[in-house]
Design a protein around this motif. Structure first.
Motif, PDB file in Angstrom:
ATOM      1  N   ASP A  12     -17.176  15.241 -16.420  1.00  0.00           N
ATOM      2  CA  ASP A  12     -18.221  15.787 -17.270  1.00  0.00           C
ATOM      3  C   ASP A  12     -17.740  17.073 -17.962  1.00  0.00           C
ATOM      4  N   SER A  13     -17.043  17.932 -17.219  1.00  0.00           N
ATOM      5  CA  SER A  13     -16.543  19.170 -17.848  1.00  0.00           C
ATOM      6  C   SER A  13     -15.461  18.849 -18.883  1.00  0.00           C
ATOM      7  N   ASN A  14     -14.603  17.866 -18.582  1.00  0.00           N
ATOM      8  CA  ASN A  14     -13.596  17.439 -19.564  1.00  0.00           C
ATOM      9  C   ASN A  14     -14.264  16.864 -20.807  1.00  0.00           C
ATOM     10  N   ASN A  15     -15.330  16.100 -20.610  1.00  0.00           N
ATOM     11  CA  ASN A  15     -16.059  15.510 -21.730  1.00  0.00           C
ATOM     12  C   ASN A  15     -16.668  16.607 -22.608  1.00  0.00           C
ATOM     13  N   LYS A  16     -17.254  17.622 -21.992  1.00  0.00           N
ATOM     14  CA  LYS A  16     -17.840  18.725 -22.765  1.00  0.00           C
ATOM     15  C   LYS A  16     -16.750  19.492 -23.530  1.00  0.00           C
ATOM     16  N   PHE A  17     -15.601  19.687 -22.863  1.00  0.00           N
ATOM     17  CA  PHE A  17     -14.490  20.366 -23.531  1.00  0.00           C
ATOM     18  C   PHE A  17     -14.039  19.575 -24.755  1.00  0.00           C
ATOM     19  N   LEU A  18     -13.906  18.220 -24.586  1.00  0.00           N
ATOM     20  CA  LEU A  18     -13.474  17.381 -25.708  1.00  0.00           C
ATOM     21  C   LEU A  18     -14.512  17.378 -26.831  1.00  0.00           C
ATOM     22  N   GLN A  19     -15.787  17.349 -26.490  1.00  0.00           N
ATOM     23  CA  GLN A  19     -16.833  17.394 -27.510  1.00  0.00           C
ATOM     24  C   GLN A  19     -16.766  18.711 -28.301  1.00  0.00           C
ATOM     25  N   LYS A  20     -16.570  19.807 -27.596  1.00  0.00           N
ATOM     26  CA  LYS A  20     -16.462  21.108 -28.274  1.00  0.00           C
ATOM     27  C   LYS A  20     -15.215  21.137 -29.156  1.00  0.00           C
ATOM     28  N   TYR A  21     -14.105  20.618 -28.640  1.00  0.00           N
ATOM     29  CA  TYR A  21     -12.850  20.592 -29.393  1.00  0.00           C
ATOM     30  C   TYR A  21     -12.998  19.749 -30.664  1.00  0.00           C
ATOM     31  N   ILE A  22     -13.606  18.550 -30.521  1.00  0.00           N
ATOM     32  CA  ILE A  22     -13.802  17.688 -31.689  1.00  0.00           C
ATOM     33  C   ILE A  22     -14.761  18.353 -32.676  1.00  0.00           C
ATOM     34  N   GLY A  23     -15.807  18.979 -32.168  1.00  0.00           N
ATOM     35  CA  GLY A  23     -16.749  19.682 -33.047  1.00  0.00           C
ATOM     36  C   GLY A  23     -16.066  20.801 -33.818  1.00  0.00           C
ATOM     37  N   ASP A  24     -15.196  21.543 -33.114  1.00  0.00           N
ATOM     38  CA  ASP A  24     -14.456  22.611 -33.798  1.00  0.00           C
ATOM     39  C   ASP A  24     -13.519  22.044 -34.856  1.00  0.00           C
ATOM     40  N   LEU A  25     -12.857  20.938 -34.545  1.00  0.00           N
ATOM     41  CA  LEU A  25     -11.965  20.300 -35.522  1.00  0.00           C
ATOM     42  C   LEU A  25     -12.728  19.841 -36.752  1.00  0.00           C
ATOM     43  N   MET A  26     -13.915  19.268 -36.511  1.00  0.00           N
ATOM     44  CA  MET A  26     -14.722  18.782 -37.631  1.00  0.00           C
ATOM     45  C   MET A  26     -15.167  19.971 -38.511  1.00  0.00           C
ATOM     46  N   SER A  27     -15.577  21.027 -37.893  1.00  0.00           N
ATOM     47  CA  SER A  27     -16.036  22.172 -38.692  1.00  0.00           C
ATOM     48  C   SER A  27     -14.869  22.801 -39.458  1.00  0.00           C
ATOM     49  N   THR A  28     -13.693  22.878 -38.853  1.00  0.00           N
ATOM     50  CA  THR A  28     -12.546  23.433 -39.585  1.00  0.00           C
ATOM     51  C   THR A  28     -12.105  22.497 -40.691  1.00  0.00           C
ATOM     52  N   SER A  29     -12.240  21.172 -40.466  1.00  0.00           N
ATOM     53  CA  SER A  29     -11.850  20.245 -41.536  1.00  0.00           C
ATOM     54  C   SER A  29     -12.830  20.317 -42.694  1.00  0.00           C
ATOM     55  N   LYS A  30     -14.109  20.584 -42.441  1.00  0.00           N
ATOM     56  CA  LYS A  30     -15.090  20.745 -43.519  1.00  0.00           C
ATOM     57  C   LYS A  30     -14.806  22.020 -44.292  1.00  0.00           C
ATOM     58  N   ILE A  31     -14.435  23.053 -43.582  1.00  0.00           N
ATOM     59  CA  ILE A  31     -14.140  24.329 -44.247  1.00  0.00           C
ATOM     60  C   ILE A  31     -12.908  24.170 -45.131  1.00  0.00           C
ATOM     61  N   THR A  32     -11.891  23.549 -44.596  1.00  0.00           N
ATOM     62  CA  THR A  32     -10.664  23.377 -45.387  1.00  0.00           C
ATOM     63  C   THR A  32     -10.888  22.423 -46.543  1.00  0.00           C
ATOM     64  N   ALA A  33     -11.758  21.424 -46.330  1.00  0.00           N
ATOM     65  CA  ALA A  33     -12.031  20.474 -47.410  1.00  0.00           C
ATOM     66  C   ALA A  33     -12.823  21.154 -48.520  1.00  0.00           C
ATOM     67  N   SER A  34     -13.783  21.991 -48.190  1.00  0.00           N
ATOM     68  CA  SER A  34     -14.586  22.675 -49.197  1.00  0.00           C
ATOM     69  C   SER A  34     -13.749  23.744 -49.925  1.00  0.00           C
ATOM     70  N   THR A  35     -12.845  24.405 -49.275  1.00  0.00           N
ATOM     71  CA  THR A  35     -11.997  25.373 -49.947  1.00  0.00           C
ATOM     72  C   THR A  35     -10.955  24.673 -50.816  1.00  0.00           C
ATOM     73  N   GLY A  36     -10.530  23.540 -50.422  1.00  0.00           N
ATOM     74  CA  GLY A  36      -9.568  22.769 -51.203  1.00  0.00           C
ATOM     75  C   GLY A  36     -10.186  22.269 -52.498  1.00  0.00           C
ATOM     76  N   ARG A  37     -11.432  21.927 -52.498  1.00  0.00           N
ATOM     77  CA  ARG A  37     -12.112  21.456 -53.715  1.00  0.00           C
ATOM     78  C   ARG A  37     -12.371  22.619 -54.646  1.00  0.00           C
ATOM     79  N   ALA A  38     -12.634  23.729 -54.052  1.00  0.00           N
ATOM     80  CA  ALA A  38     -12.916  24.896 -54.902  1.00  0.00           C
ATOM     81  C   ALA A  38     -11.682  25.335 -55.669  1.00  0.00           C
ATOM     82  N   LYS A  39     -10.517  25.138 -55.104  1.00  0.00           N
ATOM     83  CA  LYS A  39      -9.275  25.528 -55.766  1.00  0.00           C
ATOM     84  C   LYS A  39      -8.966  24.602 -56.905  1.00  0.00           C
ATOM     85  N   LYS A  40      -9.407  23.380 -56.880  1.00  0.00           N
ATOM     86  CA  LYS A  40      -9.098  22.421 -57.923  1.00  0.00           C
ATOM     87  C   LYS A  40      -9.848  22.695 -59.131  1.00  0.00           C
TER      88      LYS A  40
END
Length: 154
Positions: A126-154
């Motif tokens: 259960d603790s590993n599952n929560k860690f993975l969920q947090k890690y995936i959530g962080d990855l998703m949020s960083t990918s949205k940030i990088t995707a939105s900044t990448g569009r703004a540069k274009k």
């Protein structure tokens, strides 16, 4: 008409019951008449009286009958046990119950230990599952940030 049917079904000789009123006579056909015997109930044999079933209270025939069996007779062998036999059987039964109770207690302890091990494994997963969920959530949020900044540069 019924007599004609009887004559044809039984053969050439007419069968006449002695208790019936036949309309034809033997002289009508000049044939011998065969009479069926009337069955009679057999007599019951006479039985002797078994005597009165009620016995006076002061009679010597009232009460238990003492039976005496020889030493080799199977009926003389008593299934009764002595007090030593009963004590021995009681001790054996108590010892068997103790062994059975001890085995059940050990089994219960084994089950409890297995439950604890499964609970620990569950908590770890259960603790590993929560860690993975947090890690995936962080990855998703960083990918949205990088995707939105990448569009703004274009």
């Amino acid at each position: 008409m019924a007599d004609d049917h009887d004559n044809h079904s039984t053969g050439s000789h007419p069968i006449v019951r002695s208790d019936s009123s036949a309309s034809t006579t033997p002289s009508d056909h000049n044939e011998p008449i065969i009479h069926q015997p009337i069955p009679t109930r057999p007599r019951l044999p006479s039985r002797k009286s078994s005597g009165p079933l009620v016995v006076p209270r002061d009679s010597s025939e009232v009460g238990p009958v003492e039976s005496h069996f020889g030493p080799d007779d199977v009926r003389a062998m008593s299934p009764r046990r002595t007090s030593e036999d009963i004590d021995k059987l009681g001790k054996e039964a108590r010892e068997e119950l103790r062994r059975h109770a001890k085995a059940l207690q050990e089994s219960l302890i084994d089950i409890f230990n297995r439950i604890e091990a499964v609970r620990e494994e569950h908590d770890k997963l259960d603790s590993n599952n929560k860690f993975l969920q947090k890690y995936i959530g962080d990855l998703m949020s960083t990918s949205k940030i990088t995707a939105s900044t990448g569009r703004a540069k274009k």
